[in-house]
Design a protein around this motif. Structure first.
Motif, PDB file in Angstrom:
ATOM      1  N   THR A 184       0.842  -1.198   0.000  1.00 40.00           N
ATOM      2  CA  THR A 184       0.000   0.000   0.000  1.00 40.00           C
ATOM      3  C   THR A 184       0.872   1.241   0.000  1.00 40.00           C
ATOM      4  O   THR A 184       1.842   1.328   0.754  1.00 40.00           O
ATOM      5  CB  THR A 184      -0.937   0.004   1.224  1.00 40.00           C
ATOM      6  N   GLN A 186       0.807   5.038   0.867  1.00 40.59           N
ATOM      7  CA  GLN A 186      -0.029   5.855   1.743  1.00 40.59           C
ATOM      8  C   GLN A 186       0.498   7.282   1.864  1.00 40.59           C
ATOM      9  O   GLN A 186       1.509   7.522   2.517  1.00 40.59           O
ATOM     10  CB  GLN A 186      -0.080   5.225   3.140  1.00 40.59           C
ATOM     11  N   GLU A 226      -6.060  -3.131  -7.582  1.00 36.41           N
ATOM     12  CA  GLU A 226      -6.219  -2.757  -6.177  1.00 36.41           C
ATOM     13  C   GLU A 226      -6.315  -3.953  -5.237  1.00 36.41           C
ATOM     14  O   GLU A 226      -6.491  -3.765  -4.036  1.00 36.41           O
ATOM     15  CB  GLU A 226      -7.415  -1.818  -6.017  1.00 36.41           C
ATOM     16  N   THR A 230      -2.643  -0.406  -3.387  1.00 32.83           N
ATOM     17  CA  THR A 230      -3.690   0.571  -3.084  1.00 32.83           C
ATOM     18  C   THR A 230      -3.081   1.918  -2.734  1.00 32.83           C
ATOM     19  O   THR A 230      -1.912   2.013  -2.337  1.00 32.83           O
ATOM     20  CB  THR A 230      -4.586   0.094  -1.923  1.00 32.83           C
ATOM     21  N   TYR A 288      -5.768  -1.620   2.832  1.00 35.38           N
ATOM     22  CA  TYR A 288      -4.416  -2.165   2.736  1.00 35.38           C
ATOM     23  C   TYR A 288      -4.472  -3.581   2.161  1.00 35.38           C
ATOM     24  O   TYR A 288      -5.397  -4.333   2.433  1.00 35.38           O
ATOM     25  CB  TYR A 288      -3.760  -2.172   4.115  1.00 35.38           C
ATOM     26  N   THR A 289      -3.456  -3.924   1.397  1.00 33.63           N
ATOM     27  CA  THR A 289      -3.457  -5.225   0.715  1.00 33.63           C
ATOM     28  C   THR A 289      -2.564  -6.261   1.394  1.00 33.63           C
ATOM     29  O   THR A 289      -2.665  -7.439   1.100  1.00 33.63           O
ATOM     30  CB  THR A 289      -2.971  -5.053  -0.738  1.00 33.63           C
TER      31      THR A 289
END
Length: 527
Positions: A184, A186, A226, A230, A288-289
């Motif tokens: 992710t 961020q 996604e 992400t 979150y992945t």
């Protein structure tokens, strides 16, 4: 007393002088993080150390997590060489409280500091190692809104891109080659819909490189998938000014030796310590992945995207930014140079208090996770009056023409949409009226002052140039060319029924020396 002392064993003076020390095993956390990194952050500036790194410190102190954060700097490499490595990546957070007291906390959550550019071969190799680690969960950013930009020339440089998003995309390609591992990205920068800015940059580089034949089409699909990558939104709010001389003096009196300011060749102001306000907010879209560090243990609020958006609108359109703009316009005209000093002015404090609670609150966006009344209360009672915060109305007034449509236009539109009576708006029109006096560049004593930089300043000031600060009648018809500007105010103020009211206020503000104070007091008192 030096930061690196805490690795060697320290005397009782640290506790006696109020310094909070890490409660976790620093070396154990560093070893675990090096072997299995979960979080790397781009942007080694003051906001990172004062907020995300300090949040993680709280999490580590709780004993419920065992991984630190690795920091990378992609713009000003001197920060790493001068503010991180000489202090073994430790820093001192000085929390500046509105009571005039300070809290001091040694932050040890940063385990490594790296210069993010291939010219630093060892650092770049370590970055590749981090990005190919299956354990990596989050790549975060505080690189300012400009840091997410890209140019055609940099896109053409391929893997030798110099902009931050190009470097990150190159590292993401390494993660793709290692098995298209999830991660992710961020953003924690103070800009609207910040995750989309990361996404736009990564997509631009990936697509261009695929077009150039440097990466396969599957890589573009990876960064757009996604379930793999992400780009959540967040809302961050905390002020971290440059190292302050008053704080330096207090640390010096303690015997804390790492108390000096570092100014890099790129004009970054940093230090072994960071001074910051006590109030802070970080709301993050929980998307979150590959898992994430448990930052909620340090006060982060996780929510849906819609909630993050509502928090941002609450702050930008009602509870903070409009108050700042109102203070900056009238503060400049009344000769103030500190926001904290303005809060002792009954008229200015009354202006922003009544504007927020009486006029804006009926249409505030309530995000649910934060109460608007509590947020604005903290702004008025703790944040703005803080004597340690060396913020100036002149700085806040920068680019005001670009801010008015969001900070006031959205509230006016909300009144329209809800069918509320526009006659209820008094102080918001007063702020917009003040703008016509502010851009004329004449203070309340009749002396010229320089309005803050603004891309439309020359154009807008030319509109009000015929107006004079004097008693007696004059023609204010030129104001129609100003207050009908939707690009500046978000609405045609005449079309919504406020134009004539504002014109009348402008006439009062121009009625000779002292008219700004007299007009401000009149409307604030009546409200």
């Amino acid at each position: 007393m030096k930061l690196t002392d805490i690795k060697k064993g320290i005397g009782p003076e640290w506790a006696e002088k109020g310094y909070q020390l890490p409660k976790f095993d620093i070396e154990a956390v560093r070893a675990k993080t090096h072997a299995e990194p979960t979080w790397i952050h781009f942007g080694a500036g003051n906001i990172f150390r004062a907020f995300p790194a300090a949040i993680l410190q709280q999490v580590l102190d709780s004993g419920k997590y065992d991984r630190g954060v690795i920091v990378a700097e992609s713009f000003d490499y001197e920060i790493i060489d001068k503010a991180y490595r000489p202090y073994d990546n430790l820093s001192l957070l000085v929390c500046l409280q509105s009571t005039g007291t300070i809290e001091k906390k040694v932050v040890a959550s940063v385990t490594e500091s790296l210069k993010a550019d291939p010219q630093f071969s060892e650092d770049w190799a370590r970055l590749v190692e981090i990005f190919t680690a299956p354990s990596l969960q989050m790549v975060s950013f505080t690189i300012t809104e400009k840091g997410y930009g890209f140019s055609p020339a940099d896109l053409e440089r391929g893997m030798n891109a110099q902009f931050a998003m190009g470097k990150v995309t190159a590292l993401l390609y390494e993660r793709f080659k290692a098995g298209a591992l999830p991660v992710t990205l961020q953003s924690m920068d103070n800009c609207s819909h910040n995750g989309d800015k990361v996404k736009a940059g990564v997509f631009a580089y990936a697509e261009k490189w695929a077009e150039m034949g440097l990466v396969p089409a599957e890589f573009v699909a990876y960064v757009k998938d996604e379930t793999k990558v992400t780009y959540p939104w967040s809302m961050i709010d905390k002020i971290t000014p440059r190292p302050d001389a008053k704080v330096q003096k207090m640390l010096e009196e303690d015997g804390f030796e790492d108390n000096y300011t570092i100014i890099t060749e790129r004009h970054t102001f940093t230090a072994p310590f960071v001074n910051a306000e006590e109030t802070e907010y970080l709301v993050i879209e929980d998307k979150y992945t590959n898992g994430r560090p448990p930052l909620e243990l340090g006060g982060v609020m996780y929510a849906e995207r819609e909630t993050v958006d509502k928090v941002e609108k609450m702050k930008v359109c009602t509870c903070l930014n409009p108050l700042h703009t109102a203070m900056s316009i009238y503060g400049c005209m009344l000769g103030y140079t500190l926001i904290s000093d303005e809060m002792a002015d009954e008229d200015i404090r009354g202006l922003i208090t009544k504007m927020g609670y009486i006029e804006a609150m009926p249409v505030v966006v309530d995000p649910g996770v934060l109460k608007p009344a509590d947020f604005i209360g903290a702004v008025l009672n703790r944040r703005l009056p803080n004597p340690f915060m060396p913020d100036a109305p002149q700085r806040i007034a920068t680019d005001t023409s670009q801010k008015l449509s969001i900070r006031f236009g959205e509230t006016i539109k909300a009144y329209q949409e809800k069918g509320l009576d526009m006659n209820e708006l008094v102080l918001i029109p007063l702020v917009l009226a003040g703008y016509a006096r502010y851009i004329r560049g004449i203070d309340d004593n009749g002396n010229a002052f320089e309005p803050s930089p603004d891309p439309l300043l020359a154009e807008l000031s030319a509109i009000v140039a015929p107006l004079e600060v004097k008693e007696g009648p004059q023609d204010f018809s030129c104001l129609k060319a100003l207050y009908s500007r939707k690009d500046v105010f978000g609405v045609d103020l005449y079309a919504v029924g406020l134009g004539e009211k504002i014109e009348g206020m402008v006439a009062e503000l121009y009625a000779g020396p002292g008219a700004v104070r007299k007009t401000l007091h009149k409307y604030v008192s009546a409200r």
